[in-house]
Design a protein around this motif. Structure first.
Motif, PDB file in Angstrom:
ATOM      1  N   PRO A 172       0.783  -1.238   0.000  1.00  0.00           N
ATOM      2  CA  PRO A 172       0.000   0.000   0.000  1.00  0.00           C
ATOM      3  C   PRO A 172       0.821   1.299   0.000  1.00  0.00           C
ATOM      4  CG  PRO A 172      -0.060  -0.994   2.166  1.00  0.00           C
ATOM      5  CD  PRO A 172       0.620  -1.966   1.261  1.00  0.00           C
ATOM      6  N   VAL A 173       2.068   1.277   0.472  1.00  0.00           N
ATOM      7  CA  VAL A 173       2.825   2.529   0.459  1.00  0.00           C
ATOM      8  C   VAL A 173       3.527   2.645  -0.892  1.00  0.00           C
ATOM      9  CG1 VAL A 173       4.673   3.819   1.556  1.00  0.00           C
ATOM     10  CG2 VAL A 173       3.130   2.473   2.941  1.00  0.00           C
ATOM     11  N   HIS A 174       3.255   3.735  -1.597  1.00  0.00           N
ATOM     12  CA  HIS A 174       3.786   3.888  -2.951  1.00  0.00           C
ATOM     13  C   HIS A 174       4.999   4.805  -2.978  1.00  0.00           C
ATOM     14  CE1 HIS A 174       0.434   1.806  -4.787  1.00  0.00           C
ATOM     15  NE2 HIS A 174      -0.352   2.456  -3.942  1.00  0.00           N
ATOM     16  N   ALA A 175       5.592   4.907  -4.160  1.00  0.00           N
ATOM     17  CA  ALA A 175       6.810   5.694  -4.281  1.00  0.00           C
ATOM     18  C   ALA A 175       6.549   7.198  -4.223  1.00  0.00           C
ATOM     19  CB  ALA A 175       7.517   5.344  -5.576  1.00  0.00           C
ATOM     20  N   GLY A 176       5.446   7.635  -4.759  1.00  0.00           N
ATOM     21  CA  GLY A 176       5.203   9.080  -4.825  1.00  0.00           C
ATOM     22  C   GLY A 176       4.462   9.579  -3.598  1.00  0.00           C
ATOM     23  N   ILE A 177       4.064  10.861  -3.663  1.00  0.00           N
ATOM     24  CA  ILE A 177       3.261  11.414  -2.577  1.00  0.00           C
ATOM     25  C   ILE A 177       1.811  11.146  -2.932  1.00  0.00           C
ATOM     26  CG2 ILE A 177       2.807  13.453  -1.200  1.00  0.00           C
ATOM     27  CD1 ILE A 177       5.379  14.632  -2.201  1.00  0.00           C
ATOM     28  N   ILE A 178       1.379   9.915  -2.769  1.00  0.00           N
ATOM     29  CA  ILE A 178      -0.017   9.600  -3.069  1.00  0.00           C
ATOM     30  C   ILE A 178      -0.607   8.734  -1.973  1.00  0.00           C
ATOM     31  CG2 ILE A 178       0.028   9.844  -5.573  1.00  0.00           C
ATOM     32  CD1 ILE A 178       0.408   6.817  -5.717  1.00  0.00           C
ATOM     33  N   GLU A 179      -1.885   8.451  -2.132  1.00  0.00           N
ATOM     34  CA  GLU A 179      -2.601   7.737  -1.079  1.00  0.00           C
ATOM     35  C   GLU A 179      -2.319   6.235  -1.142  1.00  0.00           C
ATOM     36  OE1 GLU A 179      -6.666   9.512  -0.271  1.00  0.00           O
ATOM     37  OE2 GLU A 179      -6.329  10.123  -2.323  1.00  0.00           O
ATOM     38  N   PRO A 180      -2.627   5.518  -0.070  1.00  0.00           N
ATOM     39  CA  PRO A 180      -2.279   4.102  -0.042  1.00  0.00           C
ATOM     40  C   PRO A 180      -3.331   3.175  -0.659  1.00  0.00           C
ATOM     41  CG  PRO A 180      -3.047   4.805   2.109  1.00  0.00           C
ATOM     42  CD  PRO A 180      -3.178   5.988   1.210  1.00  0.00           C
ATOM     43  N   PHE A 200      -9.293   0.441   0.365  1.00  0.00           N
ATOM     44  CA  PHE A 200      -9.881   0.597   1.698  1.00  0.00           C
ATOM     45  C   PHE A 200      -8.847   0.588   2.825  1.00  0.00           C
ATOM     46  CE2 PHE A 200     -13.111  -0.810  -1.170  1.00  0.00           C
ATOM     47  CZ  PHE A 200     -14.131   0.081  -0.918  1.00  0.00           C
ATOM     48  N   TYR A 201      -7.600   0.908   2.482  1.00  0.00           N
ATOM     49  CA  TYR A 201      -6.604   1.083   3.538  1.00  0.00           C
ATOM     50  C   TYR A 201      -6.896   2.345   4.337  1.00  0.00           C
ATOM     51  CZ  TYR A 201      -3.691  -2.719   1.980  1.00  0.00           C
ATOM     52  OH  TYR A 201      -3.230  -3.964   1.687  1.00  0.00           O
ATOM     53  N   THR A 202      -7.517   3.332   3.685  1.00  0.00           N
ATOM     54  CA  THR A 202      -7.779   4.577   4.417  1.00  0.00           C
ATOM     55  C   THR A 202      -9.198   4.594   4.999  1.00  0.00           C
ATOM     56  OG1 THR A 202      -8.604   5.814   2.533  1.00  0.00           O
ATOM     57  CG2 THR A 202      -6.245   5.825   2.860  1.00  0.00           C
TER      58      THR A 202
ATOM     59  N   ARG B  50      10.542  11.167   3.327  1.00  0.00           N
ATOM     60  CA  ARG B  50       9.629  10.172   2.780  1.00  0.00           C
ATOM     61  C   ARG B  50       8.255  10.503   3.348  1.00  0.00           C
ATOM     62  NH1 ARG B  50       7.541   6.070  -0.561  1.00  0.00           N
ATOM     63  NH2 ARG B  50       5.662   7.079   0.078  1.00  0.00           N
ATOM     64  N   GLN B  51       7.313  10.777   2.452  1.00  0.00           N
ATOM     65  CA  GLN B  51       5.978  11.113   2.910  1.00  0.00           C
ATOM     66  C   GLN B  51       5.144   9.840   2.969  1.00  0.00           C
ATOM     67  OE1 GLN B  51       2.822  11.221   1.333  1.00  0.00           O
ATOM     68  NE2 GLN B  51       1.869  12.284   3.039  1.00  0.00           N
ATOM     69  N   ASP B  53       1.190   8.494   3.651  1.00  0.00           N
ATOM     70  CA  ASP B  53      -0.210   8.777   3.912  1.00  0.00           C
ATOM     71  C   ASP B  53      -0.754   7.647   4.782  1.00  0.00           C
ATOM     72  OD1 ASP B  53      -2.940   8.724   3.858  1.00  0.00           O
ATOM     73  OD2 ASP B  53      -3.109   9.425   1.807  1.00  0.00           O
ATOM     74  N   GLY B  55      -3.868   7.415   5.918  1.00  0.00           N
ATOM     75  CA  GLY B  55      -5.323   7.563   5.976  1.00  0.00           C
ATOM     76  C   GLY B  55      -5.793   8.998   5.926  1.00  0.00           C
ATOM     77  N   ALA B  83      11.519   8.267  -2.931  1.00  0.00           N
ATOM     78  CA  ALA B  83      10.573   7.194  -3.204  1.00  0.00           C
ATOM     79  C   ALA B  83      10.648   6.064  -2.190  1.00  0.00           C
ATOM     80  CB  ALA B  83      10.812   6.656  -4.610  1.00  0.00           C
ATOM     81  N   SER B  98      -5.342   5.180   9.989  1.00  0.00           N
ATOM     82  CA  SER B  98      -6.474   4.255   9.983  1.00  0.00           C
ATOM     83  C   SER B  98      -5.958   2.894  10.418  1.00  0.00           C
ATOM     84  CB  SER B  98      -7.076   4.180   8.580  1.00  0.00           C
ATOM     85  OG  SER B  98      -6.122   3.674   7.681  1.00  0.00           O
ATOM     86  N   GLN B 100      -6.406   0.059   9.283  1.00  0.00           N
ATOM     87  CA  GLN B 100      -5.968  -0.823   8.195  1.00  0.00           C
ATOM     88  C   GLN B 100      -4.615  -0.382   7.617  1.00  0.00           C
ATOM     89  OE1 GLN B 100      -9.524  -3.049   7.203  1.00  0.00           O
ATOM     90  NE2 GLN B 100     -10.124  -1.333   5.950  1.00  0.00           N
TER      91      GLN B 100
END
Ligand code: SF4
Lengths: 521, 176
Positions: A172-180, A200-202, B50-51, B53, B55, B83, B98, B100
């Motif tokens: 779920p954790v990606h390389a860019g600044i995006i959601e999981p 549905f990780y978030t 490293r950012q 997210d 949730g 990355a 969250s 999950q």
């Protein structure tokens, strides 16, 4: 229509919503009739726990028939037997809704082809249904869920077998600044044969959280469901509550909301077009888009005190008259229009960029219709559906605009539809600023009538958003259901990337630009 | 394209007016000078973030993304988003965590080499924010992993994040 209504147990009308309560045996038939004969679009499907009021769980399926500003809502009460007939085999767009209902309420769709869990992940306790009113869970169980180590109901990914097929798990954790989110590719060489997203990780329990606050405080939460669609979400939510309370907002409030919705669309579309350049490695395009977007965000901050237009909506109207700052808006819009034209010229003139977009991530109209895809993605695949046109609200019936469609369904089409809509938004903003509007900023509402319900909707930059609210005996939220556009569009992504190469996945994904948070609830 | 390059070469003007905060107040200029000095001194001219997210509603992420746009352009201070957690000096975590995402967050944290700095960014990450009390969130990053520094705001705008990082560096100077 008569056939269904004749068989109905009860019907109720509220504004443009027609509630038709049916028996279990007629439920499927009624839905299939609307979908098959009337070509109705499934907008939303959800369950409620109304055992307190009506001694039953209820399932609502909301359809809208193209060409009429009316919602047909088929209601199915479930009293003792918590199984309902699945409509997914006939209406594929219902597949996620039904799985979600099973997860959150424990009502089983009989005949659904895929009964794996959707929203709740493996370590969530079995036979525990968060949206039931009498649900409770112990602290150790919650902790265990978070630790994610014990699998209560293991999830099995779809397996693709054959010579030369290998799996690539991402996230779920990606390389860019995006959601999981987790993606599992089954690839043959570089080509994606099959993609299964696990989202549905978030999941933040937002719908249940709405029930713990008053309708008035709910606005703040609605603004925080999906960051870049803050204003559309809160508009749809406020609209639902206002309709439930039976009040009409003033022309001024409508104008402010329409203007801000278009400003939100504009910054999103331009930002998205710029972001697609990141997918093709066109740094100058990415930077160009970001600069125009930033300009609009700063305008937002001056207008609303928030770069995401938060705090503007309240139940009954808006909190500030932004028409006082009309000059500021006009100035920026004029500047942006000029820069945006140059920007688009640059992009469409860059062959290396356009070539990557063309024929990539193609989504056929057939699949888009079946899955109930909405918004830019739908229009780029040739579906002429825009809530602003289909169900006019606010000032959209007075404004002159077109829903732009393109038939080819690829990444390029999604970019061009955005580009045209952005121009359309600019002209709408200009048109709105030309007039003066009468009325107070907000009507005052003190109380919410008990045991009532209503629907609210609007078009976000990504597609249609729906809120359905219901109050309990004390006028507090009994149920707040929302459906963000991303929820409809996510299932279409695997179809769009099928047959593309893995390195094009980020590009396809960016062309849809879906929200994870909005989808995960 | 050629036109664009020519324009860039011949004009010295910024593409957009620098945000008021940046342009006007001498304090913000001071913020930047301090930020630069701190990064030069403590991090040997390069701070890698490293950012993650955990949730969030995505607004916090967009503000982080905005940091790299031509207006804020934090790369000029030697700060960049990377990355992989293995390349990072600092974890910038958004969202109320969250349940999950809890496991993934812990694993990512463990994948980051020591010494690492953990920053909770946004009201959600600080204490759960608007989502505080929901069954599916853990009410803030500090309930899951130790946090060194907090940046408030919903979302904190790019300038607030920059100021936050600067303050963090000042705090580190005292500590180191
Ligand atoms: S702090 Fe605000 S902007 Fe950031 S994730 Fe939470 S709700 Fe969204």
């Amino acid at each position: 229509m008569e056939e269904i209504i004749n068989k109905a147990v009860k019907t109720k009308r509220l504004f443009n919503e027609l509630y038709i309560e049916v028996r279990k045996d007629d439920f499927k038939e009624a839905c299939v009739y609307l979908y098959g004969k009337k070509r109705a679009i499934l907008r939303l499907m959800f369950a409620t726990d109304e055992r307190e009021i009506d001694t039953a769980f209820k399932i609502y399926t909301v359809f809208s028939v193209p060409g009429t500003d009316k919602f047909h809502i088929i209601v199915l009460p479930l009293k003792d037997d918590l199984i309902f007939p699945s409509i997914t085999p006939d209406i594929p767009a219902a597949h996620w809704y039904e799985r979600e209902i099973r997860d959150m309420f424990g009502l089983t769709p009989k005949g659904h082809p895929d009964l794996r869990r959707l929203v709740l992940h493996d370590s969530f306790p079995c036979n525990s249904f968060p949206l039931r009113k009498d649900w409770n869970i112990t602290e150790p169980e919650l902790k265990e869920w978070g630790k994610g180590l014990v699998q209560k109901e293991p999830y099995s990914f779809m397996k693709v077998e054959g010579e030369g097929i290998y799996e690539i798990p991402v996230g779920p954790v990606h390389a860019g600044i995006i959601e999981p989110g987790h993606f599992r590719f089954s690839a043959v060489g570089e080509t994606i044969f099959f993609l299964e997203p696990r989202l549905f990780y978030t999941h933040k329990g937002t719908e249940k959280h709405f029930e713990s606050m008053s309708f008035f405080d709910g606005v703040k939460l609605a603004e925080r469901v999906s960051g870049t669609s803050s204003f559309s979400h809160s508009t749809a939510y406020c609209m639902a509550v206002e309709r439930m309370a039976g009040i009409e907002i003033t022309e001024k409030a409508k104008a402010v909301r329409t203007l801000l919705l278009e400003l939100e669309r504009l910054y999103n579309h331009i930002g998205d077009i710029g972001n697609m350049c990141a997918g093709t490695g066109l740094a100058v395009g990415y930077a160009g888009g970001a600069v125009i977007k930033e300009k609009l965000m700063q305008l937002n901050e001056r207008l609303a005190g928030s770069r995401y237009l938060r705090g503007m909506n309240e139940i009954g109207g808006v909190s500030k008259d932004i028409f006082i700052q009309a000059d500021d808006i006009l100035n920026i819009i004029n500047e942006v229009t000029k820069e945006y034209k140059d920007f688009m010229k640059l992009l469409t003139g860059t062959v290396s960029h356009i070539e990557r977009l063309e024929n990539t991530g193609r989504l056929s109209k057939d699949i888009a219709v079946k899955l109930g895809v909405t918004g830019v993605a739908a229009r780029a695949s040739g579906i002429n559906d825009d809530i602003r046109k289909a169900h006019p609200h606010l000032l959209y019936d007075k404004l002159d605009f077109e829903a732009h469609t393109m038939a080819r369904g690829d990444v390029f089409a999604r970019m061009m539809v955005r580009a045209e809509e952005a121009e359309c938004s600019i002209s709408m903003i200009n048109a709105l600023l030309e007039n003066r509007y009468k009325g107070e900023l907000a009507a005052s509402i003190k109380e919410i009538p008990p045991c009532s319900s209503a629907l609210g909707y609007t078009e976000t930059p990504r597609g249609s958003v729906f809120y359905w609210v219901m109050s309990d005996k004390n006028g507090r939220p009994l149920r707040v259901k929302f459906r963000s556009p991303s929820y409809c569009n996510w299932p279409a992504v695997p179809f769009a990337v099928h047959g593309n190469i893995v390195p094009d996945f980020p590009l396809c994904n960016k062309s849809f630009n879906l929200s994870y948070s909005g989808c995960d609830m | 394209m050629i036109k664009q390059i020519f324009k860039n070469l011949t004009t010295r003007k910024n593409t957009i007016d620098v945000p008021e905060l940046l342009a006007l107040s001498p304090e913000s200029v001071a913020h930047f000078v301090n930020l630069q000095k701190g990064i030069d001194g403590i991090f040997n001219r390069s701070l890698r973030i490293r950012q993650i997210d955990a949730g969030s509603c995505n607004a916090c992420e967009w503000e982080c993304t905005a940091l790299t746009n031509p207006i804020y352009d934090i790369q000029r201070f030697g700060i960049d988003f990377v990355a992989s957690p293995r390349h990072a000096d600092m974890l910038l975590i958004t969202g109320p965590v969250s349940r999950q995402m809890e496991l993934a967050l812990k694993k990512t944290c463990l994948a980051t080499p020591e010494p690492r700095i953990v920053v909770a960014c946004g009201d959600c990450a600080v204490d759960g924010g608007i989502y505080k009390g929901s069954y599916a969130v853990t009410n803030g990053v500090s309930n899951i992993i130790p946090v060194d520094f907090y940046i408030q705001g919903c979302p904190p705008n790019p300038m607030q994040i920059i100021i936050g990082i600067k303050e963090l560096i000042e705090y580190l100077k005292v500590k180191v």
